[in-house]
Each structure stands twice: as structure tokens, then as C-alpha cells.
Scaffold this motif. Structure first.
Motif, PDB file in Angstrom:
ATOM      1  N   ALA A 183       0.722  -1.291   0.061  1.00  0.00           N
ATOM      2  CA  ALA A 183      -0.021  -0.031  -0.095  1.00  0.00           C
ATOM      3  C   ALA A 183       1.021   1.260   0.044  1.00  0.00           C
ATOM      4  O   ALA A 183       0.643   2.119  -0.811  1.00  0.00           O
ATOM      5  N   GLU A 184       2.046   1.265   0.818  1.00  0.00           N
ATOM      6  CA  GLU A 184       2.673   2.572   0.973  1.00  0.00           C
ATOM      7  C   GLU A 184       3.527   2.847  -0.131  1.00  0.00           C
ATOM      8  O   GLU A 184       3.774   3.957  -0.463  1.00  0.00           O
ATOM      9  N   SER A 185       3.994   1.914  -1.111  1.00  0.00           N
ATOM     10  CA  SER A 185       4.851   2.053  -2.064  1.00  0.00           C
ATOM     11  C   SER A 185       3.721   2.101  -3.312  1.00  0.00           C
ATOM     12  O   SER A 185       4.652   2.358  -4.354  1.00  0.00           O
ATOM     13  N   GLY A 186       2.739   2.068  -3.422  1.00  0.00           N
ATOM     14  CA  GLY A 186       2.017   2.044  -4.535  1.00  0.00           C
ATOM     15  C   GLY A 186       2.249   0.705  -5.430  1.00  0.00           C
ATOM     16  O   GLY A 186       2.211   0.898  -6.728  1.00  0.00           O
ATOM     17  N   TRP A 187       2.656  -0.430  -4.796  1.00  0.00           N
ATOM     18  CA  TRP A 187       2.928  -1.337  -5.769  1.00  0.00           C
ATOM     19  C   TRP A 187       2.042  -2.056  -6.844  1.00  0.00           C
ATOM     20  O   TRP A 187       0.902  -2.178  -6.362  1.00  0.00           O
ATOM     21  N   GLU A 188       2.367  -2.196  -7.786  1.00  0.00           N
ATOM     22  CA  GLU A 188       1.378  -2.319  -9.052  1.00  0.00           C
ATOM     23  C   GLU A 188       1.496  -3.926  -9.235  1.00  0.00           C
ATOM     24  O   GLU A 188       2.670  -4.294  -9.469  1.00  0.00           O
ATOM     25  N   THR A 189       0.371  -4.709  -9.372  1.00  0.00           N
ATOM     26  CA  THR A 189       0.378  -6.132  -9.656  1.00  0.00           C
ATOM     27  C   THR A 189       0.646  -6.071 -11.258  1.00  0.00           C
ATOM     28  O   THR A 189      -0.681  -5.680 -11.927  1.00  0.00           O
ATOM     29  N   ARG A 190       1.808  -6.540 -11.792  1.00  0.00           N
ATOM     30  CA  ARG A 190       1.875  -6.744 -13.123  1.00  0.00           C
ATOM     31  C   ARG A 190       3.004  -7.901 -13.505  1.00  0.00           C
ATOM     32  O   ARG A 190       3.829  -8.311 -12.469  1.00  0.00           O
ATOM     33  N   PRO A 191       3.259  -8.098 -14.727  1.00  0.00           N
ATOM     34  CA  PRO A 191       4.264  -9.336 -14.830  1.00  0.00           C
ATOM     35  C   PRO A 191       5.680  -8.661 -14.517  1.00  0.00           C
ATOM     36  O   PRO A 191       5.751  -7.344 -14.582  1.00  0.00           O
ATOM     37  N   SER A 192       6.861  -9.406 -14.240  1.00  0.00           N
ATOM     38  CA  SER A 192       8.097  -8.968 -14.100  1.00  0.00           C
ATOM     39  C   SER A 192       9.051 -10.039 -14.817  1.00  0.00           C
ATOM     40  O   SER A 192       8.720 -11.147 -14.636  1.00  0.00           O
ATOM     41  N   PRO A 193       9.962  -9.738 -15.218  1.00  0.00           N
ATOM     42  CA  PRO A 193      10.260  -8.196 -15.706  1.00  0.00           C
ATOM     43  C   PRO A 193       9.203  -7.371 -16.381  1.00  0.00           C
ATOM     44  O   PRO A 193       8.118  -7.858 -16.870  1.00  0.00           O
ATOM     45  N   SER A 194       9.387  -6.117 -16.468  1.00  0.00           N
ATOM     46  CA  SER A 194       8.202  -5.200 -16.820  1.00  0.00           C
ATOM     47  C   SER A 194       7.969  -5.284 -18.301  1.00  0.00           C
ATOM     48  O   SER A 194       9.037  -5.736 -18.860  1.00  0.00           O
ATOM     49  N   PRO A 195       6.915  -5.237 -18.669  1.00  0.00           N
ATOM     50  CA  PRO A 195       6.377  -5.076 -20.098  1.00  0.00           C
ATOM     51  C   PRO A 195       7.193  -4.398 -21.004  1.00  0.00           C
ATOM     52  O   PRO A 195       7.684  -4.400 -21.965  1.00  0.00           O
ATOM     53  N   SER A 196       7.936  -3.164 -20.290  1.00  0.00           N
ATOM     54  CA  SER A 196       8.684  -2.326 -21.064  1.00  0.00           C
ATOM     55  C   SER A 196      10.121  -2.274 -20.894  1.00  0.00           C
ATOM     56  O   SER A 196      10.683  -1.416 -21.222  1.00  0.00           O
ATOM     57  N   ALA A 197      10.656  -3.570 -20.151  1.00  0.00           N
ATOM     58  CA  ALA A 197      12.075  -3.908 -20.081  1.00  0.00           C
ATOM     59  C   ALA A 197      12.935  -3.618 -21.281  1.00  0.00           C
ATOM     60  O   ALA A 197      12.257  -4.305 -22.135  1.00  0.00           O
ATOM     61  N   ALA A 198      13.926  -3.314 -21.138  1.00  0.00           N
ATOM     62  CA  ALA A 198      14.932  -3.276 -22.294  1.00  0.00           C
ATOM     63  C   ALA A 198      16.327  -3.168 -21.638  1.00  0.00           C
ATOM     64  O   ALA A 198      16.817  -2.628 -20.668  1.00  0.00           O
ATOM     65  N   SER A 199      17.127  -4.003 -22.524  1.00  0.00           N
ATOM     66  CA  SER A 199      18.751  -4.050 -22.034  1.00  0.00           C
ATOM     67  C   SER A 199      19.555  -3.246 -23.125  1.00  0.00           C
ATOM     68  O   SER A 199      20.815  -3.553 -22.806  1.00  0.00           O
ATOM     69  N   THR A 200      18.881  -2.596 -24.274  1.00  0.00           N
ATOM     70  CA  THR A 200      19.726  -1.848 -24.860  1.00  0.00           C
ATOM     71  C   THR A 200      19.104  -0.527 -25.120  1.00  0.00           C
ATOM     72  O   THR A 200      17.961  -0.401 -24.733  1.00  0.00           O
ATOM     73  N   GLY A 201      19.919   0.217 -25.693  1.00  0.00           N
ATOM     74  CA  GLY A 201      19.144   1.709 -26.090  1.00  0.00           C
ATOM     75  C   GLY A 201      19.426   2.750 -25.230  1.00  0.00           C
ATOM     76  O   GLY A 201      20.024   2.436 -24.025  1.00  0.00           O
TER      77      GLY A 201
END
Length: 205
Positions: A29-47
Motif C-alpha cells: 500500500a505505502e509504495s503503490g506496488w502495481e501487480t503486473r508481470p515482471s520483468p516489466s513489459p517495457s523492460a529493455a537491455s539496450t538503447g
């Protein structure tokens, strides 16, 4: 179990300790944690565009229960990692001086971030070469993220738990979890210096 089991939900579902359940629920609650897949759908290791992620860590130490959520930003091309927000919830049982405990938790969290991002003893074949604050850098004031410290003692606690340095140990685990969430790549070497980060991002796994 939940249809989407994130790092925080995983811990909630795999503990029977009511005090851990309580601080993890409060952290969500305090962190506003969002329930979603991980790694993030927008994860990227280049760019050159920044990617963001979040991670969580928990700890029991000397009758104190601790949970932490980190939010980080990573620029893959430069290897620069920035910690943007830390939320820490602690249940140390009976609290005598809540203001002092909050100060200890803030200072410990900052020290843990410094260790995760910068601190590394260097040496050659003969001696330690970290001789000053240039060769052994620590976190600068401008790098201190937004901190949220929540003191949440169990109402039924009958003993004291440790405050003090417990907060230091939470940061690294939460930060590297957030790094994986942001990039989709694990990193197993600290501190998160740009050269180490770029090596991890270039690795095949």
C-alpha cells in the motif's frame, strides 16, 4: 496463487508469519506496488532511453521484521543506475523512540544505497588502493532518492527488535531486483558501476 505473481506477492504467498504478512501488505500500500508481470513489459537491455523497474526485499533480524521496495531507472547504453524511490516498512516490536528509529532507518537505507551503487574496495598485488573519497566513492547528497519510512510495530509484540543497521542490508537486494525488472537481465556483481552494468547487460543471460 494469484494470476500474476510478482516479487511482493510471491513473498506474501510463501510465508505463514503474520508479522511478515502485515508489513508486506503495508509495503504494498505505502509504495503503490502495481501487480503486473515482471520483468516489466517495457523492460529493455539496450538503447539510450531510460527503463524503470521495482524490486522488493524482506529481512528478519534479531526480532525485527523489515520490508523494502526500490524503484530504479537504468540507461542501458551508459550503464547508469539511479535509485529514484525507496519505501521501507519495519516492525521492530516495542518501540521506545520512534523518531530515533525513523532516523536510523533513513540513514541505514541511504548507506545501503551507497553500498549498492558505489562502494568497492580496490587493491593491487601489494596494498589496498582505496585511499580517499575519490578512490572509494560514496553516495552524494544529490543522489539520495525519495525515502518513505513507515514504523509499523506489531500491537501484540512483547519484546524489542533490532533497529540500527538492519535497514542497511535491505537496499541492495531490492535494488538488484528492480534492475532485473527494468532490464530483464540479472546482475550478480556489486556495486552497480556503469562498467559492471554494461557487462551484465551484454551477457547472454
Amino acid at each position: 496463487g494469484s494470476s500474476v505473481e510478482t516479487a511482493l506477492e510471491f513473498r506474501l504467498e510463501h510465508t505463514d508469519d503474520p508479522r511478515f504478512k502485515a508489513i508486506l501488505t503495508r509495503l504494498k500500500a505505502e509504495s503503490g506496488w502495481e501487480t503486473r508481470p515482471s520483468p516489466s513489459p517495457s523492460a529493455a537491455s539496450t538503447g539510450s532511453s531510460p527503463v524503470t523497474g521495482r524490486g522488493v526485499s524482506i529481512m528478519w533480524r534479531d526480532n525485527g521484521y523489515w520490508a523494502c521496495a526500490a524503484e530504479v531507472k537504468v540507461v542501458p547504453d551508459t550503464g547508469v543506475v539511479t535509485v529514484e524511490r525507496m519505501t521501507l516498512v519495519c516492525d521492530t516490536g516495542i518501540v521506545v523512540n520512534p523518531l530515533q528509529l525513523k532516523r536510523q532507518a533513513e540513514a541505514g537505507c541511504i548507506m545501503g544505497i551507497s553500498q549498492a551503487l558505489h562502494e568497492e574496495v580496490t587493491f593491487d598485488r601489494g596494498t589496498i588502493t582505496s585511499q580517499d573519497w575519490y578512490s572509494y566513492p560514496i553516495l552524494k547528497m544529490g543522489e539520495v532518492p525519495q525515502l518513505k519510512i513507515v514504523i509499523a510495530p506489531d500491537d501484540n509484540a512483547e519484546i524489542y527488535g533490532q533497529g540500527s543497521e538492519s535497514a542497511n542490508a535491505l537496499a541492495s537486494a531490492a535494488i538488484v531486483g528492480a534492475f532485473h525488472d527494468a532490464t530483464g537481465k540479472p546482475i550478480r556483481r556489486l556495486p552497480l558501476k556503469p562498467e559492471y552494468v554494461k557487462q551484465a547487460l551484454a551477457a547472454s543471460i
